[in-house]
Design an enzyme around this catalytic site. Structure first.
Site, PDB file in Angstrom:
ATOM      1  N   CYS A  12       0.793  -1.240   0.000  1.00 30.50           N
ATOM      2  CA  CYS A  12       0.000   0.000   0.000  1.00 30.50           C
ATOM      3  C   CYS A  12       0.823   1.286   0.000  1.00 30.50           C
ATOM      4  O   CYS A  12       0.289   2.365  -0.257  1.00 30.50           O
ATOM      5  CB  CYS A  12      -0.950  -0.040   1.181  1.00 30.50           C
ATOM      6  SG  CYS A  12      -1.944  -1.557   1.183  1.00 30.50           S
ATOM      7  N   ASN A  55     -10.076  -1.984  -1.315  1.00 31.45           N
ATOM      8  CA  ASN A  55      -8.666  -1.653  -1.124  1.00 31.45           C
ATOM      9  C   ASN A  55      -7.855  -2.458  -2.145  1.00 31.45           C
ATOM     10  O   ASN A  55      -7.715  -3.677  -1.996  1.00 31.45           O
ATOM     11  CB  ASN A  55      -8.274  -1.999   0.321  1.00 31.45           C
ATOM     12  CG  ASN A  55      -6.799  -1.797   0.616  1.00 31.45           C
ATOM     13  OD1 ASN A  55      -5.981  -1.684  -0.296  1.00 31.45           O
ATOM     14  ND2 ASN A  55      -6.457  -1.779   1.884  1.00 31.45           N
ATOM     15  N   HIS A  58      -3.890   6.472   0.912  1.00 31.65           N
ATOM     16  CA  HIS A  58      -4.105   5.071   0.530  1.00 31.65           C
ATOM     17  C   HIS A  58      -5.493   4.661   1.015  1.00 31.65           C
ATOM     18  O   HIS A  58      -5.860   4.917   2.170  1.00 31.65           O
ATOM     19  CB  HIS A  58      -3.020   4.187   1.154  1.00 31.65           C
ATOM     20  CG  HIS A  58      -3.423   2.751   1.200  1.00 31.65           C
ATOM     21  ND1 HIS A  58      -3.791   2.064   0.071  1.00 31.65           N
ATOM     22  CD2 HIS A  58      -3.578   1.887   2.246  1.00 31.65           C
ATOM     23  CE1 HIS A  58      -4.142   0.838   0.417  1.00 31.65           C
ATOM     24  NE2 HIS A  58      -4.020   0.708   1.724  1.00 31.65           N
TER      25      HIS A  58
END
Lengths: 337, 77
Positions: A115, A294, A264
């Site tokens: 990430c 995500n 993020h």
């Protein structure tokens, strides 16, 4: 000449895993539907088992070339960021170079990050452009993490989706582009997000597939993705506001001078808590996870693409990007489109 | 924030808990339907309101709201 983000495109797999699908798979979770909704995801795309991160990355690269009329010959260097690679070696970047018809005069390499990977990649691309004199660096950030998640790992199956983004970083004759960076790594917390078995340290063995139940009722094995959700949430709250403040200090800017924040897209609840801590108004934070989840290193470029499309991210604005995750690692920068 | 206010406000953050369920002496992890999301809600609430970041061990080692409140006061020093 400063480096800047010239173009972004992205690609998602076709299969949709909706919240309805999720609650059918985990009917006991429906009691907590309101709490699940705080995560901010309604559906996510799931890759087929035979598709790799490089396959998604190639599609993102093709989309970039087509959408922005970029020719493969323009690419001087290809950076490929993922957590799942085609082979132990050669690099997936080599495979991508060939499939995208990028000339053999192009440098290409992989790097293993999650990430935080997009912002790290911007840092490396900036260095290549401003120090090595390259003109165009293609940064592909891709994730097929759902293939590594155990079927009974409820929390991870709710949060994560697959996807890839392709970003072209180029140089231009202005004094504004990608700013300085803040980077960070804490290997002490390496096991907070990990697949324990299958690498050189712990080769796959019979015990790799023994199921373990975490205290929160998620099931995983040492051969599957594992994330200690509470620990990573704590990490996010501790690290991200401090990183943002360090970067602002470095750039001699007040937080009010930032026009837009793209964090993020870990989960909406965490981002909202970070936003509250930093006293940033809601309209200054752009989120895009409701339809994609995500997507690890692809979240920031996907959100940035959508922010540009929605007219929220405009040329001349100061846009702060912050990534954080596996490593544990983190990085932030400020860009001007 | 008093411990009673802490219990009441935390309860309102838990959208799936009946009003009046959480008191200072409630064993909060035994509340019907406890999940990891509740831990995140507690950590976020405490961080925003007390500027204290609880970790997994704090959640694990505490049973009641009173235990949590004591940890917060200790970490606030």
């Amino acid at each position: 000449m400063p480096a800047y983000i010239k173009a972004i495109s992205y690609h998602l797999p076709e299969n949709v895993f909706s919240n309805d699908d999720f609650f059918k798979a985990f009917p006991e979770s429906i009691l907590h539907r309101d709490n699940y909704m705080k995560i901010g995801v309604k559906e996510r795309r799931i890759v087929e088992k035979n598709i790799t991160a490089s396959d998604l990355g190639i599609e993102a690269g093709k989309a970039l070339f087509k959408e922005h009329d970029i020719k493969p010959e323009e690419i001087d260097f290809l950076l490929f960021c993922a957590l799942e690679f085609d082979y132990p070696f050669p690099t997936s970047a080599s495979i991508i170079q060939e499939k995208l018809n990028i000339p053999t005069t192009c440098g290409a390499t992989d790097y293993n990050l999650g990430c935080s990977g997009f912002v790290y990649g911007l840092g490396m691309a900036k260095g290549m452009i401003e120090s090595l004199g390259l003109k165009n660096v293609l940064l592909i950030t891709s994730s097929t993490l759902t293939k590594t998640i155990h079927d009974k790992d409820r929390s991870s199956r709710f949060v994560f989706g697959d996807g890839a983004a392709a970003t072209l970083i180029s140089n231009r004759e202005t004094d504004e582009g990608i700013s300085s960076f803040v980077f960070g790594t804490d290997g002490k917390m390496a096991e907070k997000i990990i697949i324990k078995d299958g690498g050189a340290r712990n080769p796959i063995s019979e015990t790799s597939y023994l199921e373990n139940e975490t205290e929160n009722g998620n099931i995983s094995t040492n051969a599957n993705f594992y994330m200690e959700g509470v620990g990573v949430f704590h990490f996010g709250l501790k690290t991200v506001p401090a990183m943002v403040n360090d970067l602002l200090l470095k750039e001699q800017l007040n937080i009010d001078e930032i026009d837009l924040f793209v964090f993020h897209q870990a989960n909406l609840f965490l981002i909202n808590t970070i936003r509250t801590k930093l006293k940033i108004s809601e309209e200054k934070v752009f989120n895009y996870m409701e339809l994609v989840g995500n997507t690890v290193s692809a979240t920031i470029p996907i959100a940035l693409y959508e922010a540009i499309k929605a007219g929220k991210a405009k040329p001349g604005q100061k846009i702060l990007l912050a990534g954080f995750g596996v490593g544990l690692s983190w990085s932030a920068t400020i860009i001007r489109l | 924030m008093s411990i009673e206010e802490f219990a009441t406000q935390l309860e309102s953050e838990f959208e799936d808990v009946e009003p009046g369920t959480i008191t200072p002496d409630t064993n909060y992890k035994k509340v019907n339907g406890w999940s990891s999301m509740h831990s995140l809600i507690i950590i976020a609430f405490v961080d925003v309101n007390f500027n204290v970041i609880l970790n997994g061990s704090d959640i694990k080692s505490s049973e009641t709201i009173r235990d949590l409140y004591s940890i917060i006061l200790e970490k606030s020093k």
